[in-house]
Design a protein around this motif. Sequence first.
Motif, mmCIF file in Angstrom:
data_model
loop_
_atom_site.group_PDB
_atom_site.id
_atom_site.type_symbol
_atom_site.label_atom_id
_atom_site.label_comp_id
_atom_site.label_asym_id
_atom_site.label_seq_id
_atom_site.Cartn_x
_atom_site.Cartn_y
_atom_site.Cartn_z
ATOM 1 N N SER A 86 5.567 3.858 6.685
ATOM 2 C CA SER A 86 6.193 3.457 5.420
ATOM 3 C C SER A 86 7.282 2.413 5.666
ATOM 4 O O SER A 86 7.430 1.444 4.907
ATOM 5 C CB SER A 86 6.787 4.675 4.712
ATOM 6 N N HIS B 74 7.322 0.330 8.116
ATOM 7 C CA HIS B 74 6.661 -0.911 8.497
ATOM 8 C C HIS B 74 6.115 -1.644 7.272
ATOM 9 O O HIS B 74 6.199 -2.885 7.187
ATOM 10 C CB HIS B 74 5.530 -0.599 9.480
ATOM 11 N N LEU B 75 5.572 -0.892 6.314
ATOM 12 C CA LEU B 75 5.013 -1.520 5.114
ATOM 13 C C LEU B 75 6.101 -1.865 4.106
ATOM 14 O O LEU B 75 5.907 -2.761 3.277
ATOM 15 C CB LEU B 75 3.978 -0.581 4.465
ATOM 16 N N VAL C 200 3.948 5.049 -0.235
ATOM 17 C CA VAL C 200 4.889 5.062 0.879
ATOM 18 C C VAL C 200 6.117 5.877 0.505
ATOM 19 O O VAL C 200 6.326 6.247 -0.658
ATOM 20 C CB VAL C 200 5.289 3.624 1.273
ATOM 21 N N ARG D 272 -3.136 0.147 0.237
ATOM 22 C CA ARG D 272 -3.427 -0.822 1.270
ATOM 23 C C ARG D 272 -4.381 -0.218 2.299
ATOM 24 O O ARG D 272 -4.616 1.003 2.331
ATOM 25 C CB ARG D 272 -2.142 -1.272 1.957
ATOM 26 N N GLU E 122 -3.910 -0.040 5.547
ATOM 27 C CA GLU E 122 -3.206 0.836 6.481
ATOM 28 C C GLU E 122 -3.007 2.233 5.893
ATOM 29 O O GLU E 122 -3.140 3.245 6.577
ATOM 30 C CB GLU E 122 -1.854 0.227 6.854
ATOM 31 N N GLU E 123 -2.680 2.268 4.616
ATOM 32 C CA GLU E 123 -2.477 3.554 3.953
ATOM 33 C C GLU E 123 -3.790 4.343 3.891
ATOM 34 O O GLU E 123 -3.808 5.569 4.099
ATOM 35 C CB GLU E 123 -1.913 3.332 2.556
#
Length: 585
Positions: A225, A227-228, A236, A269, A271-272
């Motif tokens: 979280s 990082h995003l 996040v 996203r 990554e999520e």
Amino acid sequence: QHPAEPSPGHPRNAPYPALEPLKSGLSAGQRDPKGGCSDPRSLCSPSCTAIPRNWTLDPAGDWHYRWISLMVLPILYNWVVLILRCCFPEVQEAHTGLWQALDGLSDALYLLDIAVHCHTGFLEDGILVRDISRTRRRYLGSWTFPWDVMAVLPTELLCLLPGVPRVPGVPAARANRCLRVPRLFEAFDRCETRTGWPNVFRMAKLMLYLLLGIHWHGCLYFALSAHLGLGVDPWVCPSSARPLRRYLHSFYFSTLVLTTVGDTPTPQREEELLFLTAGFLLAVLGFATITGSISTVIVNLSSASTAFYPDAGPVRRYLRAWGVGGRLAGRVVRWHQHLRAQRKLPAEWEVLQHLPRGLRAEVAASVHLEALRRVGLFRSWEHGVLRQLVLRLRPQVFGPGEFVCRRGDVGREMYFIREGRLAVVAEDGVTQLAVLGEGLYFGEISLINIKGNTAGNRRTANILSIGYSDLFCLGKEDLAEVLAEFPCARAAMEAKGRELLLRMGQLDTGAEAAALAAEAEARRRLQGLEVALEGLQTRAARLLAQLEASALRMALRVQRLEGRCCRCCGTGTGKEPRWGRGRRM
């Protein structure tokens, strides 16, 4: 009772001088080359198996248990705090001095644990070895030593070298401190065997594993979280000025994911999506299985432990109910701990009883046949016979200072030494007369009938277990069946027993001669009776043959007379008899 002499190929090939000091044994004040103590009082004492020159720890003792329980704290500290400090930089920066002190204390305990490993004794032949040089060599040659060294290497110093990029959040360089997890499992296993509430402890251990997994997942979620971007989307972690608020949200989110409860925000996203998918897979593969079958795991562990190992709880409650405890209760607990630590299975026959006899013999032979072949009495026996014999043997474990048999007791079984050492002691229970080792056997004199034996079926010596001794027990009826099938083994065993009885002065040669004469007379009379019986059988057979011949002749004579009567009366010809016609004329 007495031992049997090992065969010439056996490593312990010293003859046993009954009731005499063992010449090749240990004298007072002499050191055992294996690291034990040669003092008979210390060898036979239940509380001391060896006198060390330097301090050592008994792996089954209270101090070793306290130490490994203490080692749980630095191991859990590294597993819990390092990932927290890596993923929450503000926690690392706010308490830098505290973390440095705790890291130094953790490393110091790791180093001390290596020293404790070097000074921890081990069992050899059932006796605790306390020799420092041997314990150190054993630890340095094991796989545990390089693992422990890698766990304590100061890898965070690499960040200070020129040309090496500084690791963000120095705690990441201390990830090798988590390699000490085998020590944590050892402490948990030892605590499970010593606690009075093993089921509660298993439940607490499983809950600890669950919380630790959620903690790691929550820290990684917060790192992703951050990082995003905190609060950039509903998935996040929201932005908050309080680190505790961020951690609690991350922990709550991970709990929803790993327990497959659901009700989590929709990922936006790639990554999520990947992180959430990995979390769900981890939950399906691990956490859902564990949380859904905690009760089943506990029941299975309890049933498996009960099937293999006896439960010390009833014995302890029995002693407590009668007000008996202290030293005796401690001996009972230590005996049960030894069974679990050394994987001794005294209840193995109950486990195998549902198998067919042939399959049960195969299983038992695969486990015990090698140990059985080390016994000198069985070395020349066939493989098939040993497979049947192994079903008759019952394993028994005796603790330090425990008498296997006492002089004057009624003998109902003989013993074969599988592992450990036992002492033949005098009536005072301390003075050693001989030491018995692996591959020997004793106790057969009171089971076999040796003529002239003044002791009869009574034990002729006191046998004391020096350390923990693993024995095979053979009952009187089973021994009689085995000796009936192998008369050569019976003759050899009787000859050996007669020789030892002569040395101990418990063989009455006059009574033996009288018994032999009475046996010869009985054998002669039996032979005479057999000859007389054979003669009577011959005469009876002859008389029976004559009777049958007479009966046959009588039957033929009766048949001829009946034939004459029929011809005289005209029966069967249709004519009237002669005397009837003459009267009419």
